[in-house]
Motif scaffolding. Structure first.
Motif, PDB file in Angstrom:
ATOM      1  N   GLN A 122      20.388 109.247 110.319  1.00 49.78           N
ATOM      2  CA  GLN A 122      21.369 108.626 109.421  1.00 49.78           C
ATOM      3  C   GLN A 122      22.304 107.705 110.206  1.00 49.78           C
ATOM      4  OE1 GLN A 122      23.538 111.475 107.130  1.00 49.78           O
ATOM      5  NE2 GLN A 122      24.738 109.940 106.008  1.00 49.78           N
ATOM      6  N   SER A 123      22.707 108.155 111.383  1.00 52.61           N
ATOM      7  CA  SER A 123      23.591 107.333 112.219  1.00 52.61           C
ATOM      8  C   SER A 123      22.902 106.054 112.641  1.00 52.61           C
ATOM      9  CB  SER A 123      24.042 108.133 113.448  1.00 52.61           C
ATOM     10  OG  SER A 123      24.758 109.274 113.063  1.00 52.61           O
ATOM     11  N   THR A 124      21.632 106.141 113.002  1.00 49.14           N
ATOM     12  CA  THR A 124      20.885 104.948 113.405  1.00 49.14           C
ATOM     13  C   THR A 124      20.845 103.925 112.281  1.00 49.14           C
ATOM     14  OG1 THR A 124      19.526 106.286 114.887  1.00 49.14           O
ATOM     15  CG2 THR A 124      18.661 104.128 114.276  1.00 49.14           C
ATOM     16  N   THR A 125      20.577 104.412 111.084  1.00 51.46           N
ATOM     17  CA  THR A 125      20.540 103.506 109.921  1.00 51.46           C
ATOM     18  C   THR A 125      21.907 102.878 109.671  1.00 51.46           C
ATOM     19  OG1 THR A 125      18.785 104.842 108.935  1.00 51.46           O
ATOM     20  CG2 THR A 125      19.990 103.367 107.479  1.00 51.46           C
ATOM     21  N   ASN A 126      22.910 103.759 109.691  1.00 49.56           N
ATOM     22  CA  ASN A 126      24.266 103.270 109.413  1.00 49.56           C
ATOM     23  C   ASN A 126      24.734 102.266 110.464  1.00 49.56           C
ATOM     24  OD1 ASN A 126      24.323 104.898 107.163  1.00 49.56           O
ATOM     25  ND2 ASN A 126      25.457 106.559 108.175  1.00 49.56           N
ATOM     26  N   ALA A 146      25.806  96.854 112.311  1.00 47.76           N
ATOM     27  CA  ALA A 146      25.572  95.761 113.258  1.00 47.76           C
ATOM     28  C   ALA A 146      25.167  94.488 112.529  1.00 47.76           C
ATOM     29  CB  ALA A 146      24.513  96.183 114.269  1.00 47.76           C
ATOM     30  N   ALA A 147      24.321  94.644 111.511  1.00 44.54           N
ATOM     31  CA  ALA A 147      23.897  93.472 110.726  1.00 44.54           C
ATOM     32  C   ALA A 147      25.087  92.835 110.022  1.00 44.54           C
ATOM     33  CB  ALA A 147      22.820  93.894 109.733  1.00 44.54           C
ATOM     34  N   ALA A 186      25.637  99.313 120.124  1.00 50.02           N
ATOM     35  CA  ALA A 186      25.750 100.623 119.466  1.00 50.02           C
ATOM     36  C   ALA A 186      24.483 100.954 118.705  1.00 50.02           C
ATOM     37  CB  ALA A 186      26.961 100.630 118.532  1.00 50.02           C
ATOM     38  N   SER A 187      23.930  99.944 118.014  1.00 49.99           N
ATOM     39  CA  SER A 187      22.681 100.169 117.284  1.00 49.99           C
ATOM     40  C   SER A 187      21.548 100.507 118.242  1.00 49.99           C
ATOM     41  CB  SER A 187      22.336  98.918 116.455  1.00 49.99           C
ATOM     42  OG  SER A 187      21.107  99.098 115.795  1.00 49.99           O
ATOM     43  N   MET A 188      21.547  99.802 119.390  1.00 45.08           N
ATOM     44  CA  MET A 188      20.500 100.051 120.390  1.00 45.08           C
ATOM     45  C   MET A 188      20.624 101.477 120.963  1.00 45.08           C
ATOM     46  SD  MET A 188      19.881  98.063 123.994  1.00 45.08           S
ATOM     47  CE  MET A 188      21.464  98.664 124.586  1.00 45.08           C
ATOM     48  N   PHE A 189      21.852 101.838 121.375  1.00 44.37           N
ATOM     49  CA  PHE A 189      22.056 103.166 121.965  1.00 44.37           C
ATOM     50  C   PHE A 189      21.766 104.279 120.954  1.00 44.37           C
ATOM     51  CE2 PHE A 189      25.249 101.101 125.053  1.00 44.37           C
ATOM     52  CZ  PHE A 189      24.252 100.883 125.975  1.00 44.37           C
ATOM     53  N   THR A 190      22.160 104.044 119.717  1.00 39.73           N
ATOM     54  CA  THR A 190      21.890 105.060 118.687  1.00 39.73           C
ATOM     55  C   THR A 190      20.395 105.221 118.477  1.00 39.73           C
ATOM     56  OG1 THR A 190      23.975 104.475 117.588  1.00 39.73           O
ATOM     57  CG2 THR A 190      22.367 105.742 116.324  1.00 39.73           C
ATOM     58  N   ALA A 191      19.682 104.103 118.502  1.00 34.26           N
ATOM     59  CA  ALA A 191      18.228 104.174 118.328  1.00 34.26           C
ATOM     60  C   ALA A 191      17.557 104.863 119.507  1.00 34.26           C
ATOM     61  CB  ALA A 191      17.665 102.765 118.130  1.00 34.26           C
ATOM     62  N   GLU A 192      18.221 104.774 120.685  1.00 32.68           N
ATOM     63  CA  GLU A 192      17.628 105.408 121.877  1.00 32.68           C
ATOM     64  C   GLU A 192      17.815 106.921 121.911  1.00 32.68           C
ATOM     65  OE1 GLU A 192      19.388 103.488 125.171  1.00 32.68           O
ATOM     66  OE2 GLU A 192      18.087 101.732 125.100  1.00 32.68           O
ATOM     67  N   VAL A 193      18.661 107.512 121.082  1.00 35.91           N
ATOM     68  CA  VAL A 193      18.861 108.973 121.074  1.00 35.91           C
ATOM     69  C   VAL A 193      17.545 109.652 120.680  1.00 35.91           C
ATOM     70  CG1 VAL A 193      20.085 110.883 120.012  1.00 35.91           C
ATOM     71  CG2 VAL A 193      21.314 108.769 120.565  1.00 35.91           C
TER      72      VAL A 193
END
Length: 690
Positions: A91-95, A100-101, A161-168
């Motif tokens: 959910q965080s990655t999506t948000n 970011a967009a 932030a989007s990149m780091f969240t996606a890397e989790v």
């Protein structure tokens, strides 16, 4: 011999023979019951050892189960946490991506606005420099440039932030948590199965202990009963022999195998005579002892004895005259004449030398004096019934308990000779292993047993080394040889004495109390009848003179019966109290006042049982070839991990064992009766821990 003496002698011989036969039969039953009880006690000891081991395993499994449950709970919580975290990360990655967009869109708009403001600033700068509008345009352009920069920076941060969240890697952690939880579930299932199995093992072993102990107690009771019957028969034989057969007994020597002692009472003088000092053995002129083979005792008669006496051969052993009421004669099979120093060999009734390992009986021949024969008018002599059979045998050496030591095996502590013997032990064990091949089978030792003996090179024997489990701490004490003998010799005897002392008086009191109860019942009925008569007379109205006199007489009789009732009741109460006291005294005197000391080992074990121990459960010691001829011979035995106790069970850790040595004759079967096997002194031997 006249018919009366013949019948009497026949009756005596028949009675003793019957008792001897019954004694031999009961002895066989005692041996059978003894072996049955021995195996039952072995089953009890094994079951209790298994139960103790099961409890230890259960304790270990219980700890493992507790830790496994804790770990399983932790993995379950971890899986739940990781699952929830994975959902939140997605959910965080999506948000964050959406954020970011949106930030990028905002940044683009701001950049375009900044571009437009810059264009306006350029136009104003060219057309209206240094005017108020110019200054405002310049300030606006600078602020928009800063805002555009901040927007670009915010866009960069949003993208990062989007990149780091996606890397989790929450999904990877979730997969690992699921795998860990699955493995932990398998471990929990295995530990639960082990825990349940160990718990069930305790239940099974507890049930088995209860079953084998019940069987052991039944076998113990059977042995006690047959032992008591055997003891009673032995006592009956001894009593009959004492009263009817001169108390004739034969005992063999423990120190000299070629020596035995004959004891018997002399025949008492039935008539007083003068000058008794001239005939000290009156009515007997002389006594003689005759040794007869056991198998020929039924056919040996007084005629045979008198014929032997007439030949004056060595078959008859004459006794010196004596005025004692008891004669004890020591017979040495080999004796020497002091003058000629010639060795004389004692012979039996067949003129055969008395030998070791053969069964014999003894007859006593009493030749009455001529004076006694003339007085009685009977010219018959007296021949006793045969004694109980005896066998001359060499008693092997019993190893002292203090001489036996068991220590942990340490290769460096062995001497060169002992190391060679160790290799011999190892080679013999390898030969006994069917699947053993050179280099494939290793034999190790855990303990070394050593002891000393006085070697007799003339006797072929071996020393069988056994390990007996410590059983003094079993849940219920087992019957031992010592406690069985104590029961027969002390407890039964104490009960018999108490019964003989108190039972006659108790029986007399019970009979008197019963009789007085009948008297009391009769007096009570008479008293009640008098009371009714008095009530009827008192209610008749007018009393005449004769009626009054009768009432007075009845009252006097009633008073007398009441007094008699009180006296009888008091006397009865005293007898009841005395009866109660006597019964209590009988119980106290018949109870087992002294206690039996704990014996080693704590179960039934003797020479007869030790001789039947399986070959796999004992180790034959080897002689250490050191020292002088006069020195005690050293013996050694090695015990490995595969060593079993006398019951055939592997040695248990944290248990204690009693080392025992059986001195066993290796003589041929036809000569084995010439030797008596013996055990080491167990009472003086120390237990050793495993």
């Amino acid at each position: 011999m006249n018919s009366y003496n013949e019948n009497l002698h026949s009756a005596i011989v028949s009675s003793l023979q019957s008792l001897d036969t019954e004694e031999q039969s009961l002895e066989s039953q005692v041996n059978a019951a003894m072996f049955t009880l021995y195996h039952s006690e072995g089953a009890v000891i094994t079951a209790e050892q298994n139960l103790a081991a099961a409890k230890d395993i259960f304790k270990s499994k219980s700890i493992t189960q507790t830790e496994t449950v804790k770990a399983s709970n932790a993995t379950t919580n971890l899986l739940n946490c990781v699952t929830q975290a994975n959902q939140y990360v997605k959910q965080s990655t999506t948000n964050v991506a959406v954020c970011a967009a949106n930030v990028q869109i905002s940044a683009n708009a701001i950049v375009r606005l900044a571009s437009d403001i810059s264009s306006i600033y350029s136009i104003v700068n060219a057309a209206d420099f240094d005017s108020d509008i110019y200054l405002l345009a310049r300030d606006a352009a600078e602020l928009m440039n800063e805002t555009a920069y901040d927007a670009e920076l915010a866009s960069q941060k949003a993208m990062e932030a989007s990149m780091f969240t996606a890397e989790v890697s929450s999904s990877t952690v979730l997969d690992m948590a699921k795998a860990t939880s699955s493995l932990m579930s398998s471990v929990l299932k295995i530990s639960t199965a082990d825990f349940d199995a160990s718990s069930q093992a305790i239940v099974t072993d507890s049930t088995l202990v209860s079953t084998v102990r019940s069987t052991e107690k039944l076998d113990e009771g059977s042995l006690e009963m047959v032992s008591i019957a055997y003891h009673a028969t032995t006592s009956a034989y001894a009593l009959t022999n004492r009263e009817l057969n001169l108390d004739l007994t034969v005992t063999t020597s423990k120190n000299d195998a070629l020596e035995f002692t004959v004891d018997f009472n002399t025949i008492k003088n039935p008539f007083p005579i003068e000058k008794s000092h001239q005939s000290p053995m009156f009515p007997v002129a002389k006594y003689s002892i005759i040794v007869v083979k056991d198998r020929k005792k039924q056919t040996f008669s007084i005629s045979n004895a008198e014929n032997l006496l007439l030949t004056k051969g060595g078959e008859v052993i004459g006794l010196a005259p004596t005025d004692n009421h008891h004669i004890r004669q020591v017979v040495n099979v080999y004796s020497s004449l002091s003058e000629s120093k010639e060795v004389v060999v004692s012979v039996d009734s067949d003129n055969d030398p008395i030998e070791l390992g053969k069964s014999y009986v003894v007859f006593v021949l009493a030749v009455f004096s001529d004076e006694y024969k003339r007085k009685t008018g009977s010219y018959d002599d007296y021949l006793s019934a045969p004694s109980q059979p005896f066998t001359l045998a060499t008693r092997l050496e019993s190893i002292p308990g203090q001489a036996i030591t068991v220590k942990p095996y340490v290769k460096g502590d062995l001497t060169d000779e002992e190391s060679k013997l160790e290799e011999e032990f190892r080679a013999e064990q390898l030969n006994n292993i069917v699947d053993a091949t050179d280099g494939d089978t290793l034999i190790n030792y855990n303990y070394v047993m050593k002891f000393q003996s006085k070697e007799n090179s003339d006797i072929a024997l071996e020393y069988r080394c056994m390990l007996l489990p410590f059983s003094l701490d079993v849940s219920d004490k087992l019957l031992t040889v010592e406690s069985l003998n104590f029961l027969i010799q002390n407890e039964i005897a104490r009960m018999e004495v108490a019964e003989a002392q108190f039972d006659p008086e108790i029986t007399r009191l019970e009979e008197e109390i019963y009789t007085e109860e009948l008297k009391l019942d009769l007096l009570n009925k008479e008293y009640d009848a008098l009371a009714k008569v008095l009530d009827n007379l008192a209610g008749s109205g007018a009393l005449r003179e004769e009626t009054t006199a009768r009432i007075d007489a009845l009252k006097a009789e009633q008073k007398a019966k009441q007094s008699q009732l009180k006296g009888l009741k008091k006397d009865q109460d005293g007898k009841i109290n005395l009866l109660k006291f006597l019964k209590e005294q009988e119980t106290e005197n018949s109870e087992l006042v002294p206690t039996v000391a704990s014996a080693k080992p704590g179960f039934l074990f003797n020479v007869a049982i030790a001789e039947q121990v399986y070959a796999d459960s004992y180790t034959v010691a080897k002689k250490v070839p050191v020292g002088k001829d006069s020195d005690p011979t050293q013996w050694i035995a090695f015990f490995g991990p595969d060593t079993t106790d006398n019951f055939g069970n592997r040695l248990n850790d944290n248990e204690k064992y009693l080392p025992v040595v059986l001195s066993y004759s290796k003589a041929a079967a036809e000569n084995e009766a010439a030797f008596v096997n013996v055990l080491s002194v167990m009472a003086d031997t120390d237990y050793f821990p495993v």
